[in-house]
Design a protein around this motif. Structure first.
Motif, PDB file in Angstrom:
ATOM      1  N   GLY A 121     101.256   7.536 -15.078  1.00 58.67           N
ATOM      2  CA  GLY A 121     101.742   8.287 -15.925  1.00 58.67           C
ATOM      3  C   GLY A 121     100.971   9.680 -16.128  1.00 58.67           C
TER       4      GLY A 121
ATOM      5  N   GLY B 289      99.048  12.113 -18.441  1.00 56.33           N
ATOM      6  CA  GLY B 289      97.795  12.367 -19.899  1.00 56.33           C
ATOM      7  C   GLY B 289      97.986  13.656 -20.052  1.00 56.33           C
ATOM      8  N   THR B 290      97.611  14.060 -21.280  1.00 54.55           N
ATOM      9  CA  THR B 290      97.354  15.532 -21.853  1.00 54.55           C
ATOM     10  C   THR B 290      95.921  15.684 -22.102  1.00 54.55           C
TER      11      THR B 290
ATOM     12  N   GLU C 101      94.505  12.261 -23.822  1.00 48.98           N
ATOM     13  CA  GLU C 101      95.504  11.540 -24.646  1.00 48.98           C
ATOM     14  C   GLU C 101      96.350  10.647 -23.476  1.00 48.98           C
TER      15      GLU C 101
ATOM     16  N   PRO D  85      99.640   8.274 -22.493  1.00 51.20           N
ATOM     17  CA  PRO D  85     100.858   7.885 -23.102  1.00 51.20           C
ATOM     18  C   PRO D  85     100.920   6.431 -23.419  1.00 51.20           C
TER      19      PRO D  85
ATOM     20  N   HIS E 250      98.184   3.635 -22.616  1.00 54.20           N
ATOM     21  CA  HIS E 250      96.703   3.415 -23.412  1.00 54.20           C
ATOM     22  C   HIS E 250      96.101   2.109 -23.568  1.00 54.20           C
TER      23      HIS E 250
ATOM     24  N   ARG F  31      94.800   6.312 -28.424  1.00 51.31           N
ATOM     25  CA  ARG F  31      95.379   6.816 -27.482  1.00 51.31           C
ATOM     26  C   ARG F  31      94.643   7.675 -26.513  1.00 51.31           C
TER      27      ARG F  31
ATOM     28  N   PRO G  69      98.431  19.093 -18.501  1.00 54.19           N
ATOM     29  CA  PRO G  69      98.771  17.599 -18.169  1.00 54.19           C
ATOM     30  C   PRO G  69      97.986  16.961 -16.969  1.00 54.19           C
TER      31      PRO G  69
END
Length: 196
Positions: free
Chosen positions: A104, A106-107, A123, A125, A129, A153, A177
């Motif tokens: 996935g 993340g940010t 963070e 998703p 998490h 998260r 991202p």
């Protein structure tokens, strides 16, 4: 399989659309004469197959599925990319076992200098998490890292100066991202608990 130890920062030299997929040509410091067609290479944590080589560069094709689930869809000419060749039996396992399958996006929520290192907060998703644990392993843009803290998260990472300079992590800023691959053991443990 990979170890999450980046061995070169490549650069996208060309992007084109084929009848089937998107094609990227990647410049590298590697001796591409030793890179076989069909070889697996981790690109920012995403395992891709080499379809062509030339002096100082190689090409890969990326499916729409991969483009939609990773940061690769944002790549343009000039994008810097963490690269790692597939591990061979007998290689030193300096990071952790990495499949090259991005779980996935993340940010990055914060980048903070901390002594000579940097604290990176990301963070993840939901529900990804749930698979991230303090002192566990995670791969961020192809780099094997140890999770320092987890709060809801968000998780925190300490990036040492060498990793900061030898990978693309040193260019990250809040809002960027990143490709995430959770630890393989966490994935199987979670699946076992779901079916037990």
């Amino acid at each position: 399989m990979f170890t999450g130890i980046v061995t070169d920062i490549g650069r996208v030299r060309a992007v084109s659309q084929t009848a089937r997929d998107r094609r990227y040509e990647i410049e590298t410091a590697w001796d591409t004469a030793t890179l076989d067609l069909g070889a697996s290479v981790s690109h920012a944590g995403c395992c891709l197959t080499v379809v062509e080589t030339g002096p100082g560069w190689f090409a890969v094709e990326v499916s729409g599925e991969t483009l939609s689930k990773t940061t690769l869809g944002d790549w343009v000419a000039g994008t810097r990319v963490n690269l790692e060749r597939a591990a061979k039996l007998g290689d030193e396992l300096g990071g952790h076992i990495v499949s090259g399958h991005v779980d996935g996006l993340g940010t990055v929520t914060a980048v903070t200098p901390e002594g000579g290192s940097h604290r990176l907060t990301v963070e993840a998703p939901a529900p990804l998490h749930r698979y991230i644990a303090a002192k566990g392993s995670i791969t961020v843009d192809g780099v094997s890292l140890t999770v320092n803290t987890v709060e809801d998260r968000e998780f925190g990472l300490n990036i040492i100066p060498h990793t900061w300079e030898a990978t693309t992590l040193g260019a990250l800023k809040a809002g960027d991202p990143v490709n995430l691959e959770i630890d393989m053991l966490a994935r199987y443990l979670a699946r076992w608990q779901e079916t037990a």
